[in-house]
Design a protein around this motif. Structure first.
Motif, mmCIF file in Angstrom:
data_model
loop_
_atom_site.group_PDB
_atom_site.id
_atom_site.type_symbol
_atom_site.label_atom_id
_atom_site.label_comp_id
_atom_site.label_asym_id
_atom_site.label_seq_id
_atom_site.Cartn_x
_atom_site.Cartn_y
_atom_site.Cartn_z
ATOM 1 N N MET A 77 12.078 4.371 31.740
ATOM 2 C CA MET A 77 12.518 4.201 33.120
ATOM 3 C C MET A 77 11.426 3.461 33.874
ATOM 4 O O MET A 77 10.244 3.718 33.694
ATOM 5 C CB MET A 77 12.778 5.563 33.765
ATOM 6 C CG MET A 77 13.374 5.484 35.172
ATOM 7 S SD MET A 77 12.096 5.467 36.457
ATOM 8 C CE MET A 77 11.441 7.140 36.340
ATOM 9 N N ILE A 78 11.880 2.497 34.737
ATOM 10 C CA ILE A 78 10.930 1.724 35.522
ATOM 11 C C ILE A 78 11.400 1.714 36.973
ATOM 12 O O ILE A 78 12.586 1.560 37.252
ATOM 13 C CB ILE A 78 10.780 0.283 34.961
ATOM 14 C CG1 ILE A 78 9.670 -0.444 35.725
ATOM 15 C CG2 ILE A 78 12.094 -0.471 34.998
ATOM 16 C CD1 ILE A 78 9.323 -1.799 35.087
ATOM 17 N N LEU A 79 10.478 1.911 37.905
ATOM 18 C CA LEU A 79 10.780 1.927 39.333
ATOM 19 C C LEU A 79 9.920 0.880 40.012
ATOM 20 O O LEU A 79 8.696 0.919 39.915
ATOM 21 C CB LEU A 79 10.497 3.316 39.919
ATOM 22 C CG LEU A 79 10.806 3.494 41.402
ATOM 23 C CD1 LEU A 79 12.308 3.343 41.646
ATOM 24 C CD2 LEU A 79 10.347 4.867 41.885
ATOM 25 N N ILE A 80 10.576 -0.084 40.698
ATOM 26 C CA ILE A 80 9.879 -1.203 41.338
ATOM 27 C C ILE A 80 10.226 -1.226 42.812
ATOM 28 O O ILE A 80 11.381 -1.027 43.181
ATOM 29 C CB ILE A 80 10.269 -2.545 40.680
ATOM 30 C CG1 ILE A 80 9.980 -2.506 39.178
ATOM 31 C CG2 ILE A 80 9.506 -3.709 41.317
ATOM 32 C CD1 ILE A 80 10.425 -3.736 38.430
ATOM 33 N N SER A 81 9.265 -1.480 43.668
ATOM 34 C CA SER A 81 9.498 -1.572 45.110
ATOM 35 C C SER A 81 8.851 -2.849 45.648
ATOM 36 O O SER A 81 7.905 -3.386 45.060
ATOM 37 C CB SER A 81 8.929 -0.350 45.834
ATOM 38 O OG SER A 81 7.533 -0.275 45.638
ATOM 39 N N LYS A 82 9.405 -3.307 46.799
ATOM 40 C CA LYS A 82 8.908 -4.531 47.432
ATOM 41 C C LYS A 82 8.049 -4.169 48.625
ATOM 42 O O LYS A 82 8.452 -3.393 49.478
ATOM 43 C CB LYS A 82 10.102 -5.395 47.861
ATOM 44 C CG LYS A 82 9.695 -6.781 48.344
ATOM 45 C CD LYS A 82 10.933 -7.604 48.681
ATOM 46 C CE LYS A 82 10.548 -9.014 49.130
ATOM 47 N NZ LYS A 82 11.738 -9.832 49.462
ATOM 48 N N PHE A 98 6.588 4.136 35.767
ATOM 49 C CA PHE A 98 7.026 3.654 34.465
ATOM 50 C C PHE A 98 6.953 4.782 33.452
ATOM 51 O O PHE A 98 5.953 5.485 33.388
ATOM 52 C CB PHE A 98 6.166 2.470 34.007
ATOM 53 C CG PHE A 98 6.501 2.001 32.615
ATOM 54 C CD1 PHE A 98 7.673 1.280 32.371
ATOM 55 C CD2 PHE A 98 5.660 2.307 31.552
ATOM 56 C CE1 PHE A 98 7.972 0.866 31.097
ATOM 57 C CE2 PHE A 98 5.974 1.881 30.265
ATOM 58 C CZ PHE A 98 7.135 1.164 30.035
ATOM 59 N N ASN A 99 8.044 4.979 32.696
ATOM 60 C CA ASN A 99 8.082 6.022 31.661
ATOM 61 C C ASN A 99 8.615 5.391 30.398
ATOM 62 O O ASN A 99 9.755 4.913 30.352
ATOM 63 C CB ASN A 99 8.981 7.169 32.122
ATOM 64 C CG ASN A 99 8.931 8.348 31.168
ATOM 65 O OD1 ASN A 99 8.306 8.270 30.112
ATOM 66 N ND2 ASN A 99 9.582 9.438 31.541
ATOM 67 N N ASP A 100 7.780 5.347 29.333
ATOM 68 C CA ASP A 100 8.181 4.669 28.102
ATOM 69 C C ASP A 100 8.780 5.615 27.067
ATOM 70 O O ASP A 100 8.975 5.234 25.917
ATOM 71 C CB ASP A 100 6.981 3.945 27.492
ATOM 72 C CG ASP A 100 5.859 4.914 27.124
ATOM 73 O OD1 ASP A 100 5.969 6.090 27.523
ATOM 74 O OD2 ASP A 100 4.896 4.489 26.466
ATOM 75 N N THR A 101 9.099 6.833 27.472
ATOM 76 C CA THR A 101 9.724 7.773 26.520
ATOM 77 C C THR A 101 11.247 7.767 26.735
ATOM 78 O O THR A 101 11.750 7.665 27.861
ATOM 79 C CB THR A 101 9.196 9.199 26.727
ATOM 80 O OG1 THR A 101 9.486 9.622 28.050
ATOM 81 C CG2 THR A 101 7.690 9.237 26.465
ATOM 82 N N HIS A 102 12.011 7.881 25.623
ATOM 83 C CA HIS A 102 13.478 7.905 25.701
ATOM 84 C C HIS A 102 13.955 9.272 26.198
ATOM 85 O O HIS A 102 13.397 10.302 25.827
ATOM 86 C CB HIS A 102 14.086 7.639 24.317
ATOM 87 C CG HIS A 102 13.954 6.210 23.887
ATOM 88 N ND1 HIS A 102 14.852 5.233 24.232
ATOM 89 C CD2 HIS A 102 13.005 5.591 23.131
ATOM 90 C CE1 HIS A 102 14.470 4.074 23.698
ATOM 91 N NE2 HIS A 102 13.337 4.271 23.028
ATOM 92 N N ASN A 103 14.988 9.269 27.014
ATOM 93 C CA ASN A 103 15.545 10.531 27.507
ATOM 94 C C ASN A 103 16.690 11.012 26.614
ATOM 95 O O ASN A 103 17.504 11.825 27.018
ATOM 96 C CB ASN A 103 16.012 10.390 28.958
ATOM 97 C CG ASN A 103 17.044 9.271 29.112
ATOM 98 O OD1 ASN A 103 17.474 8.692 28.120
ATOM 99 N ND2 ASN A 103 17.404 8.994 30.349
ATOM 100 N N HIS A 104 16.774 10.461 25.406
ATOM 101 C CA HIS A 104 17.789 10.893 24.436
ATOM 102 C C HIS A 104 17.196 10.709 23.041
ATOM 103 O O HIS A 104 16.193 10.010 22.853
ATOM 104 C CB HIS A 104 19.063 10.057 24.572
ATOM 105 C CG HIS A 104 18.819 8.565 24.367
ATOM 106 N ND1 HIS A 104 18.855 7.977 23.132
ATOM 107 C CD2 HIS A 104 18.519 7.596 25.273
ATOM 108 C CE1 HIS A 104 18.589 6.679 23.270
ATOM 109 N NE2 HIS A 104 18.373 6.431 24.560
#
Length: 601
Positions: A1-6, A17-23
């Motif tokens: 999961m990635i979260l980006i803001s302006k 940023f989370n590089d682990t799978h949620n499944h």
């Protein structure tokens, strides 16, 4: 999961940023394809266009899914019904609030291609549609040949606004159902039916139907009396039988012989017999004036066989012909069909019906009938009275045949099949065989059952079958002349020499005619013909909108249903061993008891 803001300065920053799978990770390629990110085929333009095309053909999402999955590449994920529904819904959104406009646009486009196409729309002051009627040129041509009997029914829902579809149905020379026109109605009130019948009459050159079959709706019956005063009105036998099952039950319960007496009365051969038997059952079973049977007696001229033996009905006694048309449309439209889609599907259904008629024309012209006997009369087909019937049947059911041979042969049977069906019955044919008649008289061959009435395309001109009277030129005559001019142009348009020849003939004809003011009667007849076309020109100038919503209609079931025949009724299980009901011999308790006793002995 990635979260980006302006940020305020316009720069983008990764907040999370989370590089682990949620499944759990899929271990095989076949499972990977199940992920939403991998299912891309249903989003392609090729797949979407195919879904829309199949949807416009009348297929539901379940059938669309099966068709697409059978055609897609093997490495693609199967399309689901939900995905088909989403694509069709997205496609329909562009017509939201514009359905009625699309319907009128469709009729306008058809009128440009078919000069004889007729349609009329009834609008409220605010532009909301109330009633719509339409008939193309071929339907109007068919009506001039088969107007002897018309079936009218309004028990079919075809669109999401629940506007009842009311088809005018007839029978062609192959005993197939044909459409004379169709309407979408606002309600089932008397004024609505009057509007529809009056416009139907204008469309059909003020030619009244000789007979019409409908249900027992009071508003409809009153409108028929006003608009079609000389048309014989017959009630649908199917609807009467449906009501019988409810209204006769109390009498059948109290009187063991009522059912037989009632049937004997209904099946009376003559009017005198019908009236005398009515007096018997009325007194015997204490029938009140306000009961259903007494009400039916007061309307006897619309349904009793004894009163209908002089009407040609092409063998029909019910509006089942119309209901069969309804079932035919079931493959093209449903209760959620949009108005603009309905007219397209309607045209496809009519085209399919006409192709079936053309197939029968081809078979008739390229095959010979199989005769059931070798008698010469079947090959083409002083007053004496005969009683005809089967030897093993009670003579009270035999038919009376009158044979007369003076200037021409005349044969009449008490079963009145020729008067109703237009085809001689077996009783008449048997008497003619005994009288050594070898050729079927031409006056017993109705033109409407011959191949000469089929729809012809090309250089076959339409004759002026209707003589003009002192009142001027009729709308039907104008239609015939206009059709002949159109066919001449169609035949000559590909040849400059032919089209020039046609033009020279018309110029000479115009020069020969004396230019004078049109008679009033001629203007009236022309206006009666072009009502539909005049409304086409007005359509771009008025504002139209879709109906507000579905309306509740009287006497309309949620699901169409009909009375099942004896062949369709589920049969009760009968034991072949003990003759008892509700079980078979394999589970018969008496048989098991007898078998155990025999074993002990």
């Amino acid at each position: 999961m990635i979260l980006i803001s302006k940020q305020k300065d316009g720069k983008w920053i990764v907040d999370k940023f989370n590089d682990t799978h949620n499944h759990d990770l899929s271990m095989t390629p076949t499972k990977v394809m199940k992920h939403r990110s991998h299912g891309k085929f249903h989003r392609t333009m090729e797949c979407k266009s195919l879904m829309v095309e199949l949807g416009q053909s009348g297929l539901n999402p379940c059938h669309i899914k099966k068709a697409i999955n059978a055609l897609k590449p093997l490495d693609e994920v199967d399309v689901t019904s939900k995905q088909c529904v989403d694509v069709l819904s997205e496609q329909r959104k562009q017509y939201k609030g514009k359905e009625f406009y699309g319907l009128i646009k469709h009729f306008q486009d058809k009128a440009l291609l078919d000069n004889d196409h007729y349609f009329v729309v009834d609008l409220c002051d605010d532009g909301c549609p109330r009633n719509i009627f339409s008939a193309d040129g071929r339907s109007r041509d068919a009506y001039t040949k088969f107007r002897d009997v018309v079936v009218f029914d309004v028990t079919y829902m075809t669109n999401k606004y629940k506007m009842p579809f009311a088809p005018f149905v007839g029978v062609n020379h192959h005993v197939q159902s044909i459409l004379f026109g169709g309407a979408l109605l606002e309600n089932e009130k008397e004024e609505t039916f009057e509007w529809l019948f009056e416009n139907f009459l204008k469309c059909m050159f003020t030619k009244y139907p000789k007979a019409i079959i409908t249900d027992q709706d009071k508003a409809m019956g009153t409108a028929i009396k006003k608009v079609f005063p000389n048309t014989r009105h017959r009630f649908c036998d199917w609807h009467i039988k449906k009501h019988e099952s409810d209204h006769l039950r109390p009498f059948v319960t109290h009187y063991s012989d009522f059912q037989e007496s009632y049937k004997d009365w209904v099946n009376s051969d003559t009017i005198e017999e019908f009236e005398s038997k009515w007096e018997v059952i009325r007194i015997k079973y204490n029938l009140e004036n306000n009961c259903w049977i007494s009400q039916m007696y007061r309307q006897r001229i619309h349904w009793a066989k004894a009163f209908l033996k002089d009407i040609f009905l092409a063998g029909m006694t019910t509006s089942g012909r119309s209901e069969s048309i309804n079932s035919f449309f079931d493959g093209f439209v449903n209760s959620s069909t949009m108005l603009n889609e309905f007219v397209i599907q309607y045209d496809k259904a009519v085209k399919s019906r006409r192709e079936a008629e053309e197939d029968e024309d081809f078979k008739t012209m390229n095959s010979r009938a199989v005769l059931s006997s070798v008698h010469p009369i079947e090959a083409k087909a002083e007053e004496i009275t005969y009683r005809v019937g089967q030897m093993n049947i009670d003579k009270k059911y035999w038919r009376i045949v009158s044979f007369r041979l003076v200037s021409q042969m005349n044969v009449i049977c008490s079963c009145a099949k020729y008067e109703i069906y237009g085809i001689l019955c077996k009783h008449c044919l048997y008497v003619m065989k005994k009288r050594h008649v070898e050729t079927l008289p031409s006056h017993y061959i109705l033109p409407r059952w011959t191949l000469n009435v089929r729809y012809k395309v090309g250089n076959n001109s339409i004759g002026l079958e209707e003589m003009n009277n002192d009142n001027g030129v009729s709308a039907y005559t104008l239609w015939c002349v206009r059709s002949n001019f159109t066919k001449v142009i169609e035949q000559a348009k590909f040849s400059p020499l032919k089209i020039e020849k046609v033009n020279n003939v018309l110029i000479k004809l115009l020069d020969d005619l004396t230019i004078q003011e049109k008679p009033v009667a001629f203007e009236n007849s022309s206006q009666g013909y072009s009502v539909g076309l005049s409304e086409i020109n007005m359509m771009p100038q008025i504002s139209v909108r879709d109906p507000l919503g579905p309306t509740n209609m009287k006497g309309r079931p949620k699901n169409a249903s009909r009375i099942k025949s004896s062949l369709e009724m589920s049969k009760k299980r009968t034991c072949s061993y003990c003759q008892g009901l509700g079980h078979y011999a394999t589970s018969c308790s008496k048989r098991k008891v007898d078998a155990s006793l025999q074993e002990k002995q």
